[in-house]
Write a protein that holds these residues in place. Structure first.
Motif, PDB file in Angstrom:
ATOM      1  N   ILE A   5      -3.886  22.667  35.796  1.00 18.26           N
ATOM      2  CA  ILE A   5      -3.415  21.374  35.617  1.00 18.26           C
ATOM      3  C   ILE A   5      -4.495  20.532  35.205  1.00 18.26           C
ATOM      4  CG2 ILE A   5      -2.489  19.390  36.756  1.00 18.26           C
ATOM      5  CD1 ILE A   5      -0.466  21.955  36.145  1.00 18.26           C
ATOM      6  N   PRO A   6      -4.593  19.928  34.341  1.00 21.77           N
ATOM      7  CA  PRO A   6      -6.115  19.728  33.411  1.00 21.77           C
ATOM      8  C   PRO A   6      -5.874  18.239  34.145  1.00 21.77           C
ATOM      9  CG  PRO A   6      -4.877  19.623  31.997  1.00 21.77           C
ATOM     10  CD  PRO A   6      -4.173  19.847  32.335  1.00 21.77           C
ATOM     11  N   PHE A   7      -5.801  17.645  34.625  1.00 13.47           N
ATOM     12  CA  PHE A   7      -5.976  15.868  35.220  1.00 13.47           C
ATOM     13  C   PHE A   7      -6.214  15.374  36.240  1.00 13.47           C
ATOM     14  CE2 PHE A   7      -1.144  16.888  32.890  1.00 13.47           C
ATOM     15  CZ  PHE A   7      -1.250  16.278  31.628  1.00 13.47           C
ATOM     16  N   CYS A   8      -7.807  14.756  35.772  1.00 14.90           N
ATOM     17  CA  CYS A   8      -7.817  13.911  37.514  1.00 14.90           C
ATOM     18  C   CYS A   8      -8.192  12.765  37.274  1.00 14.90           C
ATOM     19  CB  CYS A   8      -9.451  14.764  37.631  1.00 14.90           C
ATOM     20  SG  CYS A   8      -9.940  15.964  37.662  1.00 14.90           S
TER      21      CYS A   8
ATOM     22  N   ASN B 219     -12.543  22.531  32.775  1.00 11.63           N
ATOM     23  CA  ASN B 219     -10.879  22.342  31.767  1.00 11.63           C
ATOM     24  C   ASN B 219     -10.633  21.051  32.423  1.00 11.63           C
ATOM     25  OD1 ASN B 219     -10.031  22.246  29.437  1.00 11.63           O
ATOM     26  ND2 ASN B 219      -8.196  22.358  29.443  1.00 11.63           N
ATOM     27  N   ALA B 220     -11.186  19.523  32.450  1.00  9.39           N
ATOM     28  CA  ALA B 220     -10.247  18.315  33.470  1.00  9.39           C
ATOM     29  C   ALA B 220     -10.733  17.639  32.642  1.00  9.39           C
ATOM     30  CB  ALA B 220     -11.495  18.619  34.723  1.00  9.39           C
ATOM     31  N   TYR B 221      -9.737  16.184  32.756  1.00 10.81           N
ATOM     32  CA  TYR B 221      -9.946  14.850  31.943  1.00 10.81           C
ATOM     33  C   TYR B 221      -9.749  14.057  32.578  1.00 10.81           C
ATOM     34  CZ  TYR B 221     -10.060  18.873  28.498  1.00 10.81           C
ATOM     35  OH  TYR B 221      -9.755  19.821  27.321  1.00 10.81           O
TER      36      TYR B 221
ATOM     37  N   GLY C 120      -0.756  27.376  30.931  1.00  9.48           N
ATOM     38  CA  GLY C 120      -1.792  25.519  30.430  1.00  9.48           C
ATOM     39  C   GLY C 120      -2.578  25.824  29.985  1.00  9.48           C
ATOM     40  N   ALA C 121      -2.800  24.303  29.976  1.00  9.04           N
ATOM     41  CA  ALA C 121      -3.869  24.324  28.903  1.00  9.04           C
ATOM     42  C   ALA C 121      -5.856  24.608  29.136  1.00  9.04           C
ATOM     43  CB  ALA C 121      -4.427  22.647  29.050  1.00  9.04           C
ATOM     44  N   GLY C 122      -6.070  25.838  28.747  1.00  5.11           N
ATOM     45  CA  GLY C 122      -7.208  26.499  29.399  1.00  5.11           C
ATOM     46  C   GLY C 122      -7.089  27.475  29.966  1.00  5.11           C
ATOM     47  N   ALA C 123      -5.587  27.818  30.766  1.00  2.00           N
ATOM     48  CA  ALA C 123      -5.509  28.495  32.090  1.00  2.00           C
ATOM     49  C   ALA C 123      -6.338  30.445  31.182  1.00  2.00           C
ATOM     50  CB  ALA C 123      -4.082  28.545  31.956  1.00  2.00           C
ATOM     51  N   HIS C 124      -6.600  30.422  31.977  1.00  2.59           N
ATOM     52  CA  HIS C 124      -7.193  32.344  31.875  1.00  2.59           C
ATOM     53  C   HIS C 124      -6.746  33.459  32.128  1.00  2.59           C
ATOM     54  CE1 HIS C 124     -11.164  31.975  30.439  1.00  2.59           C
ATOM     55  NE2 HIS C 124     -10.963  30.407  30.817  1.00  2.59           N
TER      56      HIS C 124
ATOM     57  N   HIS D  44      -7.034  21.883  24.713  1.00  4.50           N
ATOM     58  CA  HIS D  44      -7.105  20.317  25.413  1.00  4.50           C
ATOM     59  C   HIS D  44      -5.901  20.190  25.160  1.00  4.50           C
ATOM     60  CE1 HIS D  44      -7.005  15.838  24.587  1.00  4.50           C
ATOM     61  NE2 HIS D  44      -8.274  16.207  25.019  1.00  4.50           N
ATOM     62  N   PRO D  45      -5.152  19.121  26.391  1.00  2.00           N
ATOM     63  CA  PRO D  45      -3.854  18.970  26.603  1.00  2.00           C
ATOM     64  C   PRO D  45      -3.076  18.613  25.836  1.00  2.00           C
ATOM     65  CG  PRO D  45      -5.087  18.440  28.168  1.00  2.00           C
ATOM     66  CD  PRO D  45      -6.179  18.454  27.438  1.00  2.00           C
ATOM     67  N   ARG D  46      -3.805  17.925  24.702  1.00  4.70           N
ATOM     68  CA  ARG D  46      -2.529  17.687  23.533  1.00  4.70           C
ATOM     69  C   ARG D  46      -2.614  18.871  22.677  1.00  4.70           C
ATOM     70  NH1 ARG D  46      -6.108  12.852  23.449  1.00  4.70           N
ATOM     71  NH2 ARG D  46      -4.945  10.850  24.130  1.00  4.70           N
ATOM     72  N   THR D  47      -3.763  19.244  22.452  1.00  2.00           N
ATOM     73  CA  THR D  47      -3.642  20.332  21.354  1.00  2.00           C
ATOM     74  C   THR D  47      -2.177  21.195  21.813  1.00  2.00           C
ATOM     75  OG1 THR D  47      -5.893  20.318  21.086  1.00  2.00           O
ATOM     76  CG2 THR D  47      -5.005  21.942  20.419  1.00  2.00           C
ATOM     77  N   TYR D  48      -2.562  21.862  23.772  1.00  2.00           N
ATOM     78  CA  TYR D  48      -1.589  22.486  24.315  1.00  2.00           C
ATOM     79  C   TYR D  48      -0.240  22.132  23.765  1.00  2.00           C
ATOM     80  CZ  TYR D  48       0.963  24.674  28.167  1.00  2.00           C
ATOM     81  OH  TYR D  48       1.821  25.032  28.741  1.00  2.00           O
ATOM     82  N   ILE D  49      -0.102  21.420  24.363  1.00  4.07           N
ATOM     83  CA  ILE D  49       1.179  20.389  24.113  1.00  4.07           C
ATOM     84  C   ILE D  49       1.868  20.871  23.196  1.00  4.07           C
ATOM     85  CG2 ILE D  49       3.339  18.519  24.176  1.00  4.07           C
ATOM     86  CD1 ILE D  49       1.080  17.227  26.817  1.00  4.07           C
TER      87      ILE D  49
END
Length: 393
Positions: A10-13, A23-25, A264-268, A281-286
């Motif tokens: 979950i990349p949101f902060c 990888n946080a935004y 999720g975005a950037g997950a390994h 990036h969340p937008r690119t992932y979506i």
């Protein structure tokens, strides 16, 4: 059925802290709804990989998972359940920050199946929290722990950061005392590091901030060990202490070569001998998920199978993070060969230096060697590469 873990990023902060290189935004609240739908879509696309498996643990990390609606967390857990059963007593862990997750949301998380909370206290000193760009107060951490207990969480952990510029033993001891007074089941302590590309790195480069010297950082680490052991916590990994029965089973998957899917975005992730990383990036992932990118990894950015030397060195480095270390028999069972001579040579040298405890039955870092894990891991990587170049001899 074979177990598999699942990591959900979950990349949101609310605020991107100056020391953070995850990888946080911040400022992307408008993406949260679409992101939640994308997570469920990615899980559905990975359904074939979950067939015949049982989900042993789910870990929600970030970013700050506690800042996405609890209903989204619930929908992700439900989507996973549609494709694979959760193991009896499965651990479902989630990270949250004090002061930004309401009591109602914490109750909802428990109702949706989250079993374990990790609260990002970081410090109980207001000045240190300001330096770290944290927007909560020490009192908010106390309140979050109490809310978690009222919601029925039986496993609650606190994360702390030490090694801040100018941090004294007294300040660190006070944070440790405040943390243990709350009776958490788990405590993680992380040394502040200056990561390239962060605001903290730029401040250091401009001479605005002087990092604490290595000897002082080591002293604070030793102090944490003393205080937490005296409070009844057992150290089971370099940065982690727990009461009996409260070790992080999800994180042990990483340290013990277990398989885990990444959502999720950037997950390994690590599956079938391959490591992979989703688009960051969340937008690119979506957009990638909505476009129906080809499974098995919907929003794939990078995928590779490590060579033998890398696999061996990764395995050794991760197992040495555990206080229990590993046995030579476990290494042989994983790779089909005994420890290569180049590796045993490094282990012998480290034993002579008092850094490693090395016997026919077990290999682990000594108490004083725990501070030198990075150096030992680097030497083992070179030894594994040398062994591969020599044909395994």
């Amino acid at each position: 059925m074979r177990p598999i873990a699942v990591y959900v990023h979950i990349p949101f902060c609310t605020v991107k802290c100056g020391y953070c290189d995850f990888n946080a935004y911040a400022g992307m609240d408008n993406l949260k709804f679409d992101y939640g739908r994308a997570l469920v879509s990615e899980i559905d696309a990975l359904g074939d990989l979950l067939e015949g498996r049982v989900v042993s643990t789910i870990g929600f990390g970030g970013g700050t998972p506690g800042e996405i609606p609890a209903g989204t967390i619930g929908s992700v857990i439900a989507a996973l359940r549609q494709h694979a059963p959760l193991a009896p007593g499965a651990e479902v862990s989630l990270e949250l920050n004090p002061g930004t997750t309401s009591e109602d949301a914490i109750r909802d998380l428990r109702a949706f199946g989250v079993t374990r909370l990790s609260i990002g206290a970081q410090s109980f000193d207001p000045a240190e929290l300001r330096f770290l760009d944290r927007i909560h107060s020490p009192e908010a951490t106390v309140a979050s722990v109490r809310m978690a207990r009222r919601a029925g969480f039986e496993s609650v952990g606190l994360d702390l950061i030490y090694g801040l510029p100018g941090q004294s033993r007294a300040n660190w001891a006070a944070s440790l005392a405040a943390a243990t007074a709350l009776g958490p089941d788990h405590v993680s302590t992380y040394a502040l590091t200056v990561e390239d590309g962060t605001m903290l790195a730029r401040r250091v480069a401009r001479g605005e901030v002087e990092p604490l010297d290595a000897d002082a950082v080591a002293d604070l680490y030793d102090l944490a060990t003393e205080v937490l052991e005296a409070a009844g916590y057992e150290q089971y990994e370099l940065s982690n202490w727990a009461r009996p029965g409260h070790q992080s089973r999800h994180n042990r998957t990483y340290w013990t070569d277990g398989e885990y899917l990444a959502i999720g975005a950037g997950a390994h992730g690590y599956h079938n001998g391959e490591r992979y990383e989703n688009i960051a990036h969340p937008r690119t992932y979506i957009a990638a998920v909505e476009a129906g990118s080809s499974p098995p990894f919907v929003a794939l950015a990078n995928r590779y199978a490590p060579d033998c030397a890398t696999s061996m060195s990764d395995w050794l480095a991760l197992r040495l993070r555990l206080i229990e270390g590993f046995t030579p028999v476990e290494f042989a069972g994983r790779f089909g060969v005994r420890l290569p001579p180049a590796v045993t040579g490094v282990l012998e040298e480290c034993r002579s230096a008092g850094v490693i405890e090395y016997t026919a039955e077990r290999v682990r870092l000594s108490r004083s060697g725990r501070l030198l894990h990075g150096e030992v891991a680097s030497r083992l990587l070179l030894a594994c590469r040398q062994s591969a170049a020599d044909g395994g001899n």
